[in-house]
Design an enzyme around this catalytic site. Structure first.
Site, PDB file in Angstrom:
ATOM      1  N   ASP A  67      23.226   4.813  14.667  1.00 31.45           N
ATOM      2  CA  ASP A  67      22.587   3.613  15.187  1.00 31.45           C
ATOM      3  C   ASP A  67      23.251   2.435  14.469  1.00 31.45           C
ATOM      4  O   ASP A  67      23.973   2.624  13.482  1.00 31.45           O
ATOM      5  CB  ASP A  67      21.086   3.674  14.876  1.00 31.45           C
ATOM      6  CG  ASP A  67      20.380   2.362  15.119  1.00 31.45           C
ATOM      7  OD1 ASP A  67      20.494   1.825  16.230  1.00 31.45           O
ATOM      8  OD2 ASP A  67      19.733   1.865  14.174  1.00 31.45           O
ATOM      9  N   ASP A  69      21.707  -1.370  14.068  1.00 28.66           N
ATOM     10  CA  ASP A  69      20.826  -2.300  13.356  1.00 28.66           C
ATOM     11  C   ASP A  69      19.935  -1.582  12.344  1.00 28.66           C
ATOM     12  O   ASP A  69      19.210  -0.648  12.688  1.00 28.66           O
ATOM     13  CB  ASP A  69      19.972  -3.078  14.359  1.00 28.66           C
ATOM     14  CG  ASP A  69      20.837  -3.845  15.348  1.00 28.66           C
ATOM     15  OD1 ASP A  69      21.678  -4.642  14.897  1.00 28.66           O
ATOM     16  OD2 ASP A  69      20.689  -3.623  16.573  1.00 28.66           O
TER      17      ASP A  69
END
Length: 235
Positions: A67, A69
């Site tokens: 991922d 953020d």
């Protein structure tokens, strides 16, 4: 006999003194804590980069995904700016395409790479593993994220970022199709959706801790789904 009586008297006085010191003069008004509670650890399956490295030694290269953020980048400044600009005090900006166009065009040049991501990516690249980035962000009209990530983490064989947000997908969790498409063996992420997407895809999901000052609130429960959690991964 006299000595025994003296010892008994001393013991009684000592016990009385301990009791006096231990008693509270007044009841506490706040929850507070103590030294023992502060050192208690939850029964979480903690893991380190070094442990992962040893575990993978001798195994063929694999595909791993991250991922973005709060996992590889501390990007809260971009999201704080977006909220202030497009929907102060509300999260409506996350549904505004203008925000995604702006943040994905180059805001991440101001995001801070997390050291844990540097360590993980270096370890995986040294093994010859393929690195993919799968994000819940909605795609913008320009992808300025891929080059930022390639430079920040010195990715040798860079694949375009997979933007999964805003897409109609056949799965419950939006990152699952990307994980399956790229035949990922390990997915790293900070959110519950990251771990649940990994579970949905039938692979290993490893949690990274979110920085305490992240704009992405509330904080998730580490190990809440029985997943492994990387130590010292909040920075």
């Amino acid at each position: 006999m006299k000595n025994l009586l003296k010892l008994s008297a001393i013991a009684i006085l000592a016990a009385s003194a301990v009791s006096t010191f231990a008693s509270n003069k007044e009841p506490y008004t706040e929850q507070g804590t103590n030294a023992r509670e502060m050192t208690e650890q939850k029964p979480i399956h903690w893991i380190s980069v070094e442990q992962l490295k040893k575990e993978l030694e001798g195994k063929a290269p694999i595909n791993v995904s991250f991922d973005i953020d709060d996992t590889v980048l501390f990007s809260s400044p971009c999201f704080y700016h977006g909220q202030e600009k497009y929907s102060p005090g509300k999260n409506d900006y996350l549904k505004n395409q203008d925000f995604w166009n702006e943040v994905n065009a180059g805001c991440d040049q101001y995001s801070i790479p997390k050291q844990i991501a540097v360590d993980l990516i270096n370890m995986h690249q040294a093994r010859g593993d393929q690195i993919y980035f799968i994000t819940g962000r909605t795609a913008g009209d320009k992808d300025g994220v891929t080059p930022v990530l390639q430079k920040a983490f010195n990715i040798k064989d860079m694949h375009p970022v997979e933007f999964m947000g805003g897409r109609k997908l056949p799965t419950k969790y939006n990152k699952t199709p990307g994980i399956i498409e790229h035949k990922v063996s390990i997915h790293y992420g900070d959110s519950d959706d990251d771990i649940l997407a990994a579970k949905e895809a039938g692979i290993r999901g490893i949690r990274l801790m979110r920085a305490a000052n992240s704009t992405y609130q509330p904080m998730p429960t580490l190990g809440g789904y029985g997943e492994e959690v990387l130590i010292n991964s909040n920075y």
